[in-house]
Each structure stands twice: as C-alpha cells, then as structure tokens.
Design a protein around this motif. Structure first.
Motif, short mmCIF file in Angstrom:
data_model
loop_
_atom_site.label_atom_id
_atom_site.label_comp_id
_atom_site.label_asym_id
_atom_site.label_seq_id
_atom_site.Cartn_x
_atom_site.Cartn_y
_atom_site.Cartn_z
N GLU A 1 95.31 57.76 86.15
CA GLU A 1 96.07 57.82 84.50
C GLU A 1 95.80 56.67 83.92
O GLU A 1 95.93 56.85 82.63
CB GLU A 1 97.59 58.34 84.90
N ASP A 2 95.61 55.56 84.32
CA ASP A 2 95.61 54.13 83.54
C ASP A 2 94.53 54.48 82.83
O ASP A 2 94.11 53.69 81.78
CB ASP A 2 95.55 53.14 84.70
N HIS A 3 93.36 55.00 83.43
CA HIS A 3 92.11 55.06 82.33
C HIS A 3 92.48 55.50 81.05
O HIS A 3 91.72 55.30 80.54
CB HIS A 3 90.97 55.93 83.29
N LEU A 4 93.26 56.71 81.29
CA LEU A 4 93.76 57.37 80.07
C LEU A 4 94.31 56.26 78.65
O LEU A 4 94.48 56.44 77.75
CB LEU A 4 94.52 58.56 80.13
N ARG A 5 94.89 55.21 79.25
CA ARG A 5 95.55 54.32 78.44
C ARG A 5 94.66 53.48 77.67
O ARG A 5 94.85 52.70 76.88
CB ARG A 5 96.62 53.51 79.32
N GLY A 6 93.22 53.62 78.12
CA GLY A 6 92.18 52.58 77.41
C GLY A 6 92.39 51.03 77.82
O GLY A 6 92.59 50.84 78.85
N GLU A 7 92.04 50.63 76.78
CA GLU A 7 92.15 48.96 77.03
C GLU A 7 93.11 48.16 76.05
O GLU A 7 93.47 48.71 74.99
CB GLU A 7 90.89 48.32 76.93
N PRO A 8 93.57 47.07 76.37
CA PRO A 8 94.38 46.46 75.33
C PRO A 8 93.98 46.44 73.76
O PRO A 8 92.72 45.89 73.98
CB PRO A 8 94.86 45.07 76.00
N GLY A 9 94.30 46.73 72.82
CA GLY A 9 93.62 46.76 71.80
C GLY A 9 92.72 47.90 71.35
O GLY A 9 91.98 47.99 70.42
N ASN A 10 92.48 48.78 72.57
CA ASN A 10 91.55 49.79 72.31
C ASN A 10 92.01 51.16 73.23
O ASN A 10 91.22 51.61 74.10
CB ASN A 10 90.05 49.32 72.67
N VAL B 1 96.49 58.81 76.09
CA VAL B 1 97.03 59.16 77.34
C VAL B 1 98.38 60.04 77.04
O VAL B 1 98.70 60.47 78.15
CB VAL B 1 97.93 57.57 77.53
N TYR B 2 98.58 60.39 75.90
CA TYR B 2 99.58 61.57 75.76
C TYR B 2 99.10 63.00 76.55
O TYR B 2 99.98 63.84 76.59
CB TYR B 2 100.16 61.76 74.42
N HIS B 3 97.72 63.02 76.69
CA HIS B 3 97.37 64.34 77.32
C HIS B 3 97.69 64.35 78.71
O HIS B 3 98.05 65.19 79.08
CB HIS B 3 95.59 63.92 77.27
N ALA B 4 97.87 63.24 79.46
CA ALA B 4 98.30 63.08 80.82
C ALA B 4 99.84 63.20 80.67
O ALA B 4 100.39 64.00 81.50
CB ALA B 4 98.32 61.94 81.57
N LEU B 5 100.59 62.53 79.70
CA LEU B 5 101.94 62.56 79.91
C LEU B 5 102.61 63.90 79.31
O LEU B 5 103.91 64.19 79.47
CB LEU B 5 102.37 61.55 78.65
N THR B 6 101.65 64.91 78.70
CA THR B 6 102.10 66.31 78.39
C THR B 6 101.60 67.18 79.36
O THR B 6 102.06 68.55 79.17
CB THR B 6 101.80 66.38 76.80
N ARG B 7 101.15 66.96 80.35
CA ARG B 7 100.49 67.71 81.47
C ARG B 7 100.87 67.28 82.67
O ARG B 7 100.12 67.09 83.47
CB ARG B 7 98.97 68.11 81.37
N PRO B 8 102.10 67.56 83.05
CA PRO B 8 102.85 66.91 84.27
C PRO B 8 102.29 67.63 85.52
O PRO B 8 101.75 68.83 85.48
CB PRO B 8 104.45 67.23 84.22
N GLU B 9 102.26 67.03 86.73
CA GLU B 9 101.96 67.52 87.97
C GLU B 9 102.74 68.55 88.24
O GLU B 9 102.01 69.59 88.73
CB GLU B 9 102.30 66.37 88.90
#
Ligand code: URP
Ligand code: ZN
Ligand code: ZN
Length: 465
Positions: A273-282, A207-215
């Motif tokens: 962006e939520d897709h980049l967070r994966g799943e709980p535990g994964n 998810v840091y891929h998204a958090l470091t490439r802001p709009e």
C-alpha cells in the motif's frame, strides 16, 4: 528442425533431474540421459548449470483492453514479445462480451486483435457482463471453440458488475457444460459509496484507491462467490487474490473439500500500500501502482507466500493491464477514481518469482507448478502446454540462475513509460526461450525468424484438475 538442449537440470512440478531435451518439429521429442546420441541436431544449446523449465503460462492478461476511458497500452504484438523475453510462452487474455451484445461479437473482436499480431500462443477467457438467456445459451458455443472459462465481476458497478442471480445462473450453466467461472470477488457497490464519500471530502490522491477498497470487501466477495459455487455444485476460481482474509475464505472452503481455486499476482507478493502513497512531494507517483484489488499493507505478503507453499493458492498470473503515466494514468490526476486501473507485469513474473525461490519462499518445483503446470491443468491445456514431455509443445525455457537483471523501463520490452519495479535487481533470467520449437529469445534479444503473428490460438479443453 531438431534441437538438443544438453546437460541442464529439467524441472517439473514434481521432479528435478539432469537430462538432454530434444525438440523436433515444434514438439518435445525425447528426454534422455545426458550424452545419449539420437542422431544429428540442427542446433545444440549447452544448458550446463542452468534449469530447463516449461514455458510460462500467464492466464491473466489484458492486451489492448478498453478500460477506464482509455486502452491498455500493450497490444497483442508488443505484449506477447515482452512476455517471451520474460520466459512466458502462452497467455490467456480476456475477451469481453459487452452489455447488450453477444459473446460471439466479443470473441470475434479479440480474435481480430490477436490474429496476425501475437508472437507467442494465446487463448481467451470470456468476460460476461450479463447472464441473459442468450448469453447463457452462447456459453456452449464458446466452450466448443476452446474458450472454456468465463470471468464475472462483483466490482466496477455500471461497467462489469453482475448481480448474484446472474452469477449463479452462469455457474449452473458452466456446471452443465464443464466450463469454469472465474471471479473478480470484491463487492463493488459499497466500495463505490466509499469512493464517493472520499471524493466529497476532497481526497483525490492515488492512495485513496486503497483506502476505499478495504480487504473486507474482497474477503466478503470471496466468501459469497464460494457460497454461490457451493450451491451450484461447481468449481470456482478467484482471480487476482490479494489479501489474507480473502485467502482464509478460500482455505476454509478447501478444508471443507470444495473445489475452490485462486491465483495471486506478483504485485501482491512484492509491492504494498505504501507504493500508492507515492513519494514526499510527489503523491502522484502512486498512480503507477493503482490496480484492483488495491495493493495491501506488507504483512499480507507472508500469508500469500504461505498460501502458495501450502497449495491454497494454485497460480501466479500477472493481471497485466498497463497504462502509461503520461496521458493515461493522468486521466485521474485530480480524481483517484479516474486513474485507469492496472499495472504492467507480463514480462517480469518469472523473474520476480525466481527471487522467491532464491529466498526459500517456494521450491523450484513449486515455481514451475504455479507459473506453468497448474494454469495449464486448470485451464484445459495440460499435455500440450505446462510440461516438458514427449508430445508436448516445445515451449521450453532455459533459465540461468546466475543471470542477474535490473528491471526498469530501459531494460524491459512492455509498451509503457514506467516500471513498478524500476531499479530492482532480480537474481536470475532466461538465457533461451523456445516457442513451439523456435528459439525466439536468446540473451534478452529476439532471435526468432518471425515475430509478429507467429503465435497461434490455443483451443482449450475444459477444467482439468
Ligand atoms: O486493475 C486491474 N486489475 N485491471 C484489470 C481489470 C481487472 O479487474 O482484472
Ligand atoms: Zn478483475
Ligand atoms: Zn484482470
């Protein structure tokens, strides 16, 4: 070989009407009132209740591209076969001029990758990693050979990034020659600082891929690219535009009458962006959604759909750049910045956009325009591609609005071990796909007599709007 496609609703960028479509010797030969007899046909397709549309043109693919320490998993054979199953009959892929080397070498390398392998027609853009006197000079040879558009990057420092002076020189030269500069418009140097800071703070998850490439990094790049094009008095085309503010920069420019154009991609219309967070535990599952620009929060979707409806966005391409989870995305298991950037998509673009049609987000004519007619015009192929009219290549898709399909690794043909849309059911699919008059796909099966190597290089003309 004479084929007649009978009784379907022919859809163009502007009209829909019932007609019989005749194909002969690889070309569309006639559109006639249903039932009109034009002699014998070797093959008759009943398209009653279906739509007859120009074959899709995906003007943004990366087959077999070396990137991020590995190589995109589809080559020109597997990727173009997959494309055809999804109703796309032409791709425009990106050849790469490597730093210190010539465009000629880059183009030769990409011809060698595609020739004898591609199953459908293909053209090339040229990625320029520098604008030296010799590469600027070479642009004219590229254009003569039908490679009439060039991609430059404000992102990926040390790999593809070029500075404003080089971009500006290339734009001026493109203006002299009738070439088109396309831009990856994210400002990469500050992004790199954000990436280094996140890593130093111990943040390694996808998810840091998204958090470091802001709009804002994309909006600023877009504004800068448009400003440079305005100074050079040339058109400019933004690739893979992902977000509201970048779109607003394009809209402002267009409202001022500037020739600024942009494409978006299905991932920015359907995923977030939520897709980049994966799943709980994964959390790692998010790696499959790492592409650049990054997926945005879901509220951006409605802006992009509106942009498509209002002609502020002209094209939907895929940026097909697949990397398997195993061995490829895994390169970034402990460091999100090492996850190879890119997602698969060349096969599913029409399926997904059709869902947009059924949901009333775009009209059926706009669907045809953004998937085929507009890319044909912008990238110098219109008349041959992008339209069903006498004399055009017989790249024709019979689209069945009732043929549901569940997307997933097991039902798709791209060479990859996951699907970003796994389990998603779309409401329509192609029943028949013709490439230059050959029936190549029927009912989701390859039926063409030949496959590997039947695709031809498309020598494109200059910017055509
Ligand atoms: O993530 C992406 N988009 N990979 C392909 C390279 C590019 O920037 O188009
Ligand atoms: Zn890019
Ligand atoms: Zn790309």
């Amino acid at each position: 070989m004479r084929t007649v496609i009978k009784g379907g609703t022919v859809v163009s960028a502007s009209d829909s009407f019932v007609a019989d479509v005749w194909l002969e010797d690889g070309k569309v030969s006639a559109l006639v009132a249903p039932g009109t007899q034009l002699g014998a046909a070797d093959q008759t397709i009943d398209a009653t209740g279906q739509y007859v549309i120009p074959g899709g043109i995906d003007c943004h693919t990366h087959m077999e591209m070396p990137f991020g320490g590995t190589t995109a998993s589809d080559d020109f054979e597997t990727g173009t076969i997959a494309a055809a199953h999804g109703g796309t009959t032409t791709i425009v892929d990106f050849a790469i001029q490597s730093k210190g080397s010539s465009m000629r070498a880059g183009l030769d390398a990409w011809h060698a990758k595609a020739e004898g392998k591609a199953a459908i027609d293909y053209g090339f853009h040229m990625i320029m990693t520098e604008a030296t006197p010799s590469t600027l000079e070479e642009m004219s040879a590229m254009i003569r050979e039908g490679v009439t558009s060039f991609k430059m990057f404000m992102a990926y420092p040390g790999v593809f990034l070029v500075d404003d002076q080089q971009i500006f020189r290339a734009m001026l030269r493109a203006g002299e020659l009738g070439g088109l500069i396309t831009m990856h418009a994210e400002i990469g140097l500050p992004i790199d600082v954000l990436v280094q800071r996140a890593l130093s703070q111990g943040h390694t998850a996808p998810v840091y891929h998204a958090l470091t490439r802001p709009e804002i990094a994309e909006a600023t790049g877009t504004e800068r690219a448009i400003a440079l094009a305005e100074m050079a008095k040339v058109p400019v085309y933004m690739v893979h535009l992902s977000a509201q503010r970048a779109l607003e920069r394009v809209m402002e420019a267009r409202d001022r009458g500037l020739p600024a154009y942009a494409e978006t991609c299905p991932q920015y219309l359907f995923l977030n962006e939520d897709h980049l967070r994966g799943e709980p535990g994964n959390e790692w599952k998010g790696a499959g959604y790492v592409a650049t620009p990054a997926l945005r929060p879901a509220h951006h979707h409605e802006h992009l759909w509106r942009g498509l409806r209002n002609y502020d966005l002209q094209v939907v391409a895929t940026d097909h750049c697949p990397f398997c989870m195993k061995d490829q995305k895994e390169l970034g298991k402990n460091d999100f910045s090492k996850i190879p950037n890119g997602m698969p998509g060349v096969e599913t673009r029409l399926h997904l956009l059709w869902e947009g049609v059924t949901q009333g987000k775009i009209s059926i004519n706009r669907f045809v325009e953004i998937t085929s007619t507009a890319p044909a015009k912008i990238f110098g192929m219109y008349g041959k591609k992008g339209v069903i009219a006498p004399g055009a290549d017989a790249d024709v898709v019979v689209w069945d609005p009732k043929r549901k399909k569940t997307l997933g690794v097991d039902t798709l043909h791209m060479r990859i071990d996951y699907s970003p849309f796994e389990g998603h059911t779309v409401p329509g699919s192609p029943s028949h796909v013709f490439s230059r008059g050959d029936l190549v796909v029927q009912d989701d099966k390859w039926v063409g007599k030949t496959k590997r190597g039947r695709g031809q290089f498309v020598r494109r003309g200059t910017f055509g709007l």
